[in-house]
Design a protein around this motif. Structure first.
Motif, PDB file in Angstrom:
ATOM      1  N   UNK A   1       0.848  -1.186   0.000  1.00  0.00           N
ATOM      2  CA  UNK A   1       0.000   0.000   0.000  1.00  0.00           C
ATOM      3  C   UNK A   1       0.884   1.237   0.000  1.00  0.00           C
ATOM      4  N   UNK A   2       0.500   2.198  -0.790  1.00  0.00           N
ATOM      5  CA  UNK A   2       1.176   3.490  -0.812  1.00  0.00           C
ATOM      6  C   UNK A   2       0.099   4.568  -0.761  1.00  0.00           C
ATOM      7  N   UNK A   3       0.508   5.805  -0.709  1.00  0.00           N
ATOM      8  CA  UNK A   3      -0.503   6.867  -0.667  1.00  0.00           C
ATOM      9  C   UNK A   3       0.021   8.143  -1.303  1.00  0.00           C
ATOM     10  N   UNK A   4      -0.922   8.938  -1.726  1.00  0.00           N
ATOM     11  CA  UNK A   4      -0.670  10.314  -2.161  1.00  0.00           C
ATOM     12  C   UNK A   4       0.489  10.446  -3.151  1.00  0.00           C
ATOM     13  N   UNK A   5       0.406   9.711  -4.251  1.00  0.00           N
ATOM     14  CA  UNK A   5       1.483   9.783  -5.243  1.00  0.00           C
ATOM     15  C   UNK A   5       1.426  11.050  -6.093  1.00  0.00           C
ATOM     16  N   UNK A   6       0.268  11.667  -6.222  1.00  0.00           N
ATOM     17  CA  UNK A   6       0.116  12.959  -6.901  1.00  0.00           C
ATOM     18  C   UNK A   6       0.781  12.987  -8.279  1.00  0.00           C
ATOM     19  N   UNK A   7       0.438  12.040  -9.138  1.00  0.00           N
ATOM     20  CA  UNK A   7       1.004  11.995 -10.485  1.00  0.00           C
ATOM     21  C   UNK A   7       0.652  13.279 -11.238  1.00  0.00           C
ATOM     22  N   UNK A   8       1.667  13.858 -11.861  1.00  0.00           N
ATOM     23  CA  UNK A   8       1.468  15.046 -12.686  1.00  0.00           C
ATOM     24  C   UNK A   8       1.290  16.347 -11.925  1.00  0.00           C
ATOM     25  N   UNK A   9       1.544  16.347 -10.636  1.00  0.00           N
ATOM     26  CA  UNK A   9       1.298  17.535  -9.815  1.00  0.00           C
ATOM     27  C   UNK A   9       2.596  18.329  -9.646  1.00  0.00           C
ATOM     28  N   UNK A  10       2.710  19.412 -10.380  1.00  0.00           N
ATOM     29  CA  UNK A  10       3.935  20.208 -10.406  1.00  0.00           C
ATOM     30  C   UNK A  10       4.328  20.727  -9.025  1.00  0.00           C
ATOM     31  N   UNK A  11       3.387  21.273  -8.288  1.00  0.00           N
ATOM     32  CA  UNK A  11       3.701  21.865  -6.981  1.00  0.00           C
ATOM     33  C   UNK A  11       4.177  20.802  -5.986  1.00  0.00           C
ATOM     34  N   UNK A  12       3.530  19.647  -5.979  1.00  0.00           N
ATOM     35  CA  UNK A  12       3.953  18.575  -5.073  1.00  0.00           C
ATOM     36  C   UNK A  12       5.347  18.084  -5.461  1.00  0.00           C
ATOM     37  N   UNK A  13       5.609  17.966  -6.757  1.00  0.00           N
ATOM     38  CA  UNK A  13       6.946  17.563  -7.214  1.00  0.00           C
ATOM     39  C   UNK A  13       7.999  18.547  -6.715  1.00  0.00           C
ATOM     40  N   UNK A  14       7.681  19.821  -6.795  1.00  0.00           N
ATOM     41  CA  UNK A  14       8.595  20.869  -6.328  1.00  0.00           C
ATOM     42  C   UNK A  14       8.816  20.766  -4.814  1.00  0.00           C
ATOM     43  N   UNK A  15       7.742  20.628  -4.059  1.00  0.00           N
ATOM     44  CA  UNK A  15       7.838  20.526  -2.597  1.00  0.00           C
ATOM     45  C   UNK A  15       8.657  19.305  -2.191  1.00  0.00           C
ATOM     46  N   UNK A  16       8.504  18.227  -2.928  1.00  0.00           N
ATOM     47  CA  UNK A  16       9.225  16.988  -2.611  1.00  0.00           C
ATOM     48  C   UNK A  16      10.668  17.002  -3.107  1.00  0.00           C
ATOM     49  N   UNK A  17      11.078  18.077  -3.761  1.00  0.00           N
ATOM     50  CA  UNK A  17      12.473  18.245  -4.139  1.00  0.00           C
ATOM     51  C   UNK A  17      12.880  17.642  -5.471  1.00  0.00           C
ATOM     52  N   UNK A  18      11.920  17.331  -6.321  1.00  0.00           N
ATOM     53  CA  UNK A  18      12.246  16.781  -7.633  1.00  0.00           C
ATOM     54  C   UNK A  18      12.482  17.910  -8.625  1.00  0.00           C
ATOM     55  N   UNK A  19      13.348  17.659  -9.591  1.00  0.00           N
ATOM     56  CA  UNK A  19      13.695  18.672 -10.585  1.00  0.00           C
ATOM     57  C   UNK A  19      12.581  18.880 -11.608  1.00  0.00           C
ATOM     58  N   UNK A  20      11.724  17.878 -11.775  1.00  0.00           N
ATOM     59  CA  UNK A  20      10.652  17.980 -12.762  1.00  0.00           C
ATOM     60  C   UNK A  20       9.494  17.074 -12.362  1.00  0.00           C
ATOM     61  N   UNK A  21       8.359  17.300 -12.999  1.00  0.00           N
ATOM     62  CA  UNK A  21       7.199  16.437 -12.780  1.00  0.00           C
ATOM     63  C   UNK A  21       7.512  15.021 -13.264  1.00  0.00           C
ATOM     64  N   UNK A  22       8.213  14.909 -14.390  1.00  0.00           N
ATOM     65  CA  UNK A  22       8.570  13.582 -14.904  1.00  0.00           C
ATOM     66  C   UNK A  22       9.412  12.805 -13.895  1.00  0.00           C
ATOM     67  N   UNK A  23      10.416  13.467 -13.319  1.00  0.00           N
ATOM     68  CA  UNK A  23      11.263  12.808 -12.322  1.00  0.00           C
ATOM     69  C   UNK A  23      10.423  12.371 -11.118  1.00  0.00           C
TER      70      UNK A  23
END
Length: 77
Positions: free
Chosen positions: A5-27
């Motif tokens: 089980x996992x949660x809150x993957x937020x695929x395609x969410x630019x702001x969440x990707x940024x908050x989580x420290x990823x360089x891009x939505x794809x990453x």
């Protein structure tokens, strides 16, 4: 059979990707998909609790379609 089980993957969410420290939505989107592929074996089941996608539904469906194992999610409020 293993159930994961996992949660809150937020695929395609630019702001969440940024908050989580990823360089891009794809990453960002590739990260849980890679974990999924590494952790699931034939016959395993997986569930996602929380937000899978808020927008970019086609992108999310594309990412999810490429994953092995059974996929289950529920609709919440």
């Amino acid at each position: 059979m293993t159930v994961r089980v996992t949660s809150d993957v937020h695929i395609g969410h630019r702001k969440v990707a940024e908050i989580r420290g990823f360089a891009s939505v794809d990453e960002h989107d590739d990260h849980p998909a890679a974990d999924w592929r590494a952790g699931l074996r034939p016959g395993d089941q997986a569930g996602v609790h929380g937000d899978v996608v808020v927008s970019m539904l086609n992108r999310a469906l594309s990412v999810l379609a490429d994953l092995s194992g059974g996929f289950g999610t529920g609709v919440g409020t």
